[in-house]
Motif scaffolding. Structure first.
Motif, PDB file in Angstrom:
ATOM      1  N   ALA A 444       0.818  -1.214   0.000  1.00 41.02           N
ATOM      2  CA  ALA A 444       0.000   0.000   0.000  1.00 41.02           C
ATOM      3  C   ALA A 444       0.851   1.263   0.000  1.00 41.02           C
ATOM      4  O   ALA A 444       1.997   1.265   0.466  1.00 41.02           O
ATOM      5  N   LEU A 445       0.271   2.317  -0.546  1.00 43.91           N
ATOM      6  CA  LEU A 445       0.803   3.672  -0.366  1.00 43.91           C
ATOM      7  C   LEU A 445       0.050   4.259   0.819  1.00 43.91           C
ATOM      8  O   LEU A 445      -1.166   4.458   0.758  1.00 43.91           O
ATOM      9  N   ILE A 446       0.765   4.508   1.898  1.00 44.26           N
ATOM     10  CA  ILE A 446       0.159   5.037   3.121  1.00 44.26           C
ATOM     11  C   ILE A 446       0.384   6.542   3.157  1.00 44.26           C
ATOM     12  O   ILE A 446       1.517   6.996   2.980  1.00 44.26           O
ATOM     13  N   LYS A 447      -0.684   7.299   3.388  1.00 44.12           N
ATOM     14  CA  LYS A 447      -0.512   8.748   3.367  1.00 44.12           C
ATOM     15  C   LYS A 447      -0.905   9.360   4.700  1.00 44.12           C
ATOM     16  O   LYS A 447      -1.746   8.837   5.436  1.00 44.12           O
ATOM     17  N   LEU A 448      -0.279  10.478   5.017  1.00 49.76           N
ATOM     18  CA  LEU A 448      -0.586  11.246   6.214  1.00 49.76           C
ATOM     19  C   LEU A 448      -0.463  12.717   5.876  1.00 49.76           C
ATOM     20  O   LEU A 448       0.568  13.169   5.379  1.00 49.76           O
ATOM     21  N   ASN A 449      -1.537  13.465   6.155  1.00 48.57           N
ATOM     22  CA  ASN A 449      -1.524  14.908   5.970  1.00 48.57           C
ATOM     23  C   ASN A 449      -1.062  15.545   7.269  1.00 48.57           C
ATOM     24  O   ASN A 449      -1.777  15.528   8.271  1.00 48.57           O
ATOM     25  N   CYS A 450       0.136  16.105   7.256  1.00 50.80           N
ATOM     26  CA  CYS A 450       0.733  16.642   8.482  1.00 50.80           C
ATOM     27  C   CYS A 450       0.017  17.898   8.978  1.00 50.80           C
ATOM     28  O   CYS A 450       0.226  18.313  10.119  1.00 50.80           O
ATOM     29  N   ALA A 451      -0.814  18.482   8.132  1.00 53.02           N
ATOM     30  CA  ALA A 451      -1.530  19.693   8.536  1.00 53.02           C
ATOM     31  C   ALA A 451      -2.937  19.386   9.014  1.00 53.02           C
ATOM     32  O   ALA A 451      -3.630  20.283   9.499  1.00 53.02           O
ATOM     33  N   ALA A 452      -3.359  18.126   8.896  1.00 49.70           N
ATOM     34  CA  ALA A 452      -4.748  17.795   9.199  1.00 49.70           C
ATOM     35  C   ALA A 452      -4.964  17.347  10.636  1.00 49.70           C
ATOM     36  O   ALA A 452      -6.096  17.130  11.042  1.00 49.70           O
ATOM     37  N   LEU A 453      -3.892  17.183  11.404  1.00 50.88           N
ATOM     38  CA  LEU A 453      -4.012  16.670  12.768  1.00 50.88           C
ATOM     39  C   LEU A 453      -3.356  17.615  13.757  1.00 50.88           C
ATOM     40  O   LEU A 453      -2.397  18.318  13.417  1.00 50.88           O
ATOM     41  N   PRO A 454      -3.846  17.643  15.019  1.00 50.10           N
ATOM     42  CA  PRO A 454      -3.141  18.403  16.060  1.00 50.10           C
ATOM     43  C   PRO A 454      -1.733  17.855  16.245  1.00 50.10           C
ATOM     44  O   PRO A 454      -1.486  16.661  16.043  1.00 50.10           O
ATOM     45  N   ALA A 455      -0.827  18.728  16.648  1.00 49.46           N
ATOM     46  CA  ALA A 455       0.585  18.334  16.772  1.00 49.46           C
ATOM     47  C   ALA A 455       0.765  17.141  17.693  1.00 49.46           C
ATOM     48  O   ALA A 455       1.601  16.262  17.445  1.00 49.46           O
ATOM     49  N   GLN A 456      -0.048  17.075  18.780  1.00 51.05           N
ATOM     50  CA  GLN A 456       0.142  15.997  19.749  1.00 51.05           C
ATOM     51  C   GLN A 456      -0.288  14.631  19.220  1.00 51.05           C
ATOM     52  O   GLN A 456       0.067  13.601  19.782  1.00 51.05           O
ATOM     53  N   LEU A 457      -1.070  14.615  18.127  1.00 53.09           N
ATOM     54  CA  LEU A 457      -1.517  13.340  17.565  1.00 53.09           C
ATOM     55  C   LEU A 457      -0.679  12.884  16.377  1.00 53.09           C
ATOM     56  O   LEU A 457      -0.745  11.723  15.984  1.00 53.09           O
ATOM     57  N   ILE A 458       0.089  13.791  15.801  1.00 53.57           N
ATOM     58  CA  ILE A 458       0.857  13.426  14.612  1.00 53.57           C
ATOM     59  C   ILE A 458       1.878  12.336  14.935  1.00 53.57           C
ATOM     60  O   ILE A 458       2.064  11.395  14.168  1.00 53.57           O
ATOM     61  N   GLU A 459       2.547  12.448  16.097  1.00 55.56           N
ATOM     62  CA  GLU A 459       3.565  11.452  16.453  1.00 55.56           C
ATOM     63  C   GLU A 459       2.944  10.066  16.566  1.00 55.56           C
ATOM     64  O   GLU A 459       3.515   9.077  16.099  1.00 55.56           O
ATOM     65  N   SER A 460       1.764   9.980  17.193  1.00 58.06           N
ATOM     66  CA  SER A 460       1.084   8.695  17.301  1.00 58.06           C
ATOM     67  C   SER A 460       0.715   8.164  15.921  1.00 58.06           C
ATOM     68  O   SER A 460       0.831   6.967  15.651  1.00 58.06           O
ATOM     69  N   GLU A 461       0.266   9.055  15.026  1.00 59.72           N
ATOM     70  CA  GLU A 461      -0.090   8.623  13.675  1.00 59.72           C
ATOM     71  C   GLU A 461       1.136   8.121  12.914  1.00 59.72           C
ATOM     72  O   GLU A 461       1.074   7.137  12.184  1.00 59.72           O
TER      73      GLU A 461
END
Length: 707
Positions: A444-461
């Motif tokens: 799979a191509l896994i994507k994450l929008n770094c601007a779509a989540l609060p900073a404290q949740l990005i690390e968990s994602e």
């Protein structure tokens, strides 16, 4: 009527024939023997078949409140050469001597020194023969001079032959018992292998079963696997909680560093590696010598009081190694038989490791596949593509052809790619094309929008978290990098990533390793990184908002997407594509675009780029009733209201002027608000920061007094 000598021999014969317990047998033997030959100490040494090694089989003191402890290693085989026994072996007959006679030739022999200290003045050595073969020696020691006649010596020779048989029988019984213990141990381990699938419970069961046969205070199974940074990982480690040999085994943290906080354990294990290649038993002086040679052994010698260690390699092969280590503070804890027992278990332990590796890999793959399936279902339900159904780009402009050419060059590699371009230019489509054209397309191509989540949740994602890592973490969750292992990860809006997470991302790019939030296990990810941004990262680096080292790690192969206003020849084919696709999805008939509207659409600056074009067409398809698409609700509708193409050409402004007018119209409609739910950025469908950058470039100032 039998003589005393004959009576003694009969009693000894009867005891040897009927008593199987070693302690009971030799208590009877020594008691009967002392009636005829008074002595204060008896010792029996047995030899190996080649008469090269000796082992203390029995030692009893009489008339001594506290017998001195056995010298280290006395109860397992050691060389005959270099000890006083070699003189007896050279002349195997009944003979008498004093400790001083032997100390003259062997001044460091500890046993004779202790005898002298206890007042022993005379020793009588009796050879043990079976069928003419020398199997050992019995030594009788006393504080007074014995007076043996020739008949006494003959009797001692006969007694020696009987005791040789008793010793041989006892050793045979011990060997049978040891083999029975081994079979029981192997059965217990086999049962554990069949019933236990978790690492810690399985090897606790192995350690507990082994402790019934071999006494130890530390059990360590260490594994070296290809691709790992550390030379050996603590796969399973247990230790006694107290001095008692019956104390329970406590599991040790497999990631601990043996207390070597300031020391380089990797280098230490690499130095120790040569010692871990072959089975070995190191005790007392031998272990101390090894501790002086190897820093890691010196540490356990000094910090934990270890005085004996048993080492058994489980496997040695190109993809790694495994070694079992048992340790004890007792220098006489292990015997050669113990080493043989553990060596015999090596194939079963190897099988246990293989099964566990396979089971853990299956569980990890199952979790990853399930996460991947859940992720892909979400992607199917929520994502839209800007390209054709086949995955190709729409248009034939030189700018688009350049992008396609660069994709074809870099896709077959694992090189990190940085895609830059304004919002709506199709950065995700480029990422998908890169992945689909790469050898990783099966994953799979896994994507994450770094601007779509609060900073404290990005690390968990990004990296996942363990259960309880933070409030709301009710279960373990694997992160995007773990999910993308073997595939690709697309980090959209990378310029929005907080500085502290930029450092952690840099570690993944450099070392391919990370930890879940709340976890200590180092995880590895073979994911190809594709990043995208609508910011100018070089400017962000200069402003101190983006790490320079991360920027250079990401910007290995840049792909820049031109805005739609710079490739107007692609607008018409994009229109045809979107009209076909959207009309089908919305259940509307396919309507045509008036030539005047087409000219106006081609003249428009499209600050929201392809995404804005798609949204305008979707709105027109929904509201239109006649044979042509109506664009009255479009924010740029005044441009489309002009009738003839000639008049449109007459009223066309420069691209900069059109963009400025369009932004001003949006600001007027939102009361000057740029961001937020009622802001111009949402109306124009672009990122607020992008809008602010365009306003600054076009000389548009915020209206005073509004947000």
């Amino acid at each position: 009527m039998p003589t005393n000598d004959e009576t003694l021999l009969l009693h000894l014969n009867e005891a040897i024939a009927t008593i199987r317990d070693k302690d009971s047998l030799f208590k009877v033997v020594t008691t009967k023997l002392r009636l005829i030959f008074p002595f204060d100490l008896i010792g029996i040494n047995v030899f190996d078949e080649e008469v090269q090694q000796k082992r203390l089989f029995l030692r009893d003191y009489y008339g001594v409140d506290e017998a001195p402890p056995l010298p280290p290693g006395a109860d397992y085989f050691s060389p005959i050469a270099g000890s006083p026994i070699e003189k007896l072996v050279a002349d195997p007959r009944v003979q008498q001597f004093t400790p001083q006679q032997y100390l003259a030739d062997y001044p460091e022999y500890a046993a004779y020194k202790k005898m002298t200290h206890l007042g022993i003045t005379h020793l009588t050595a009796v050879p043990l023969h079976i069928a003419g073969r020398l199997t050992g020696f019995m030594t009788l020691a006393s504080r007074r001079t014995p007076h043996f006649t020739a008949a006494d010596e003959k009797l001692l020779e006969k007694i020696g032959s009987l005791i040789a048989i008793a010793v041989a029988n006892t050793l045979a019984f011990e060997e049978v018992a040891r083999r029975e213990q081994e079979r029981t141990l192997q059965l217990n381990i086999t049962n554990a292998l069949l019933s236990i699938k978790q690492r810690e419970p399985l090897f606790r069961a192995v350690a507990e079963a082994l402790s019934q046969v071999v006494r130890f205070d530390y059990f360590g199974l260490r594994v070296q696997r290809a691709g790992r940074q550390e030379p050996f990982e603590g796969f399973a480690e247990f230790a006694r909680s107290a001095e008692s040999p019956d104390a329970p085994l406590l599991a040790l943290d497999p990631n601990r560093q043996h207390g070597l906080n300031q020391l380089d354990t990797s280098a230490m294990y690499q130095q120790l590696n040569e010692l871990l290649q072959n089975p070995g038993l190191f005790a007392a002086d031998d272990f101390r010598a090894q501790a002086q040679r190897y820093p890691l052994l010196r540490h356990v010698y000094e910090e934990y009081g270890t005085r004996a260690m048993l080492i058994v390699p489980i496997w040695q092969r190109p993809d790694g190694a495994a070694v079992l280590m048992l340790a004890s503070p007792n220098p006489t804890a292990f015997r050669p038989e113990d080493l043989a027992t553990v060596v015999s278990l090596a194939p079963q332990i190897a099988l246990a490791l293989e099964n566990l590796f396979a089971f853990e890999q299956i569980e990890e793959l199952k979790a990853q596949v399930e996460e991947e399936r859940t992720y892909l279902v979400g992607e199917i339900n929520t994502s839209a593509r800007f390209g054709a159904d086949s995955g190709t780009f729409i248009g034939s402009s030189p700018a688009l052809q350049l992008v396609e050419r660069r994709i074809s060059l870099v896709a077959p590699t694992d090189t990190t790619v940085l895609i830059s371009g304004e919002t709506g230019t199709g950065k995700e489509l480029v990422a998908r094309e890169l992945h689909n054209a790469s050898p990783r397309r099966a994953r799979a191509l896994i994507k994450l929008n770094c601007a779509a989540l609060p900073a404290q949740l990005i690390e968990s994602e990004l990296f996942g978290h363990e259960k309880g890592a933070f409030t709301g973490a009710v279960e373990r969750r694997i992160g995007k990098f773990e999910l993308a292992n073997g595939g690709s990860i697309f980090l959209d809006e990378i310029g929005e990533l907080p500085l502290d997470l930029q450092a952690k991302l840099l570690r993944v790019l450099q070392e391919r390793e990370f930890e879940r939030l709340g976890g200590t296990k180092v995880l590895h990810s073979d994911a190809r990184v594709i990043a995208a941004t609508n910011r100018v990262l070089a400017d962000e680096v200069a402003a101190g908002r983006f790490r320079a080292d991360l920027y250079y790690r990401l910007n290995v192969f840049p792909i820049e997407l031109a805005p739609l206003r710079e490739r107007r020849e692609d607008i018409e084919p994009l229109l045809r594509h979107f009209i076909q696709r959207l009309s089908k999805r919305l259940g509307k008939p396919i309507r045509q675009v008036r030539p005047t509207d087409l000219a106006a659409l081609q003249a428009y600056s499209w600050p929201g780029n392809i995404r804005e074009l798609e949204h305008v067409l979707e709105q027109a398809i929904i509201v239109s009733q006649g044979p042509f698409l109506e664009f009255a609700g479009f924010a740029g509708a005044p441009l489309l209201a002009a009738a003839p193409a000639a008049q449109v050409a007459m009223t066309i402004k420069t691209l900069k002027e059109q963009e400025r007018d369009h932004i001003l119209a949006a600001l007027q409609q939102t009361g000057g608000r740029v961001s937020g739910a009622q802001g111009a950025a949402l109306l124009l469908d672009i990122n607020p920061k992008t809008l602010e950058a365009r306003m600054k470039k076009l000389g548009i100032r915020r209206m005073v007094g509004v947000g």
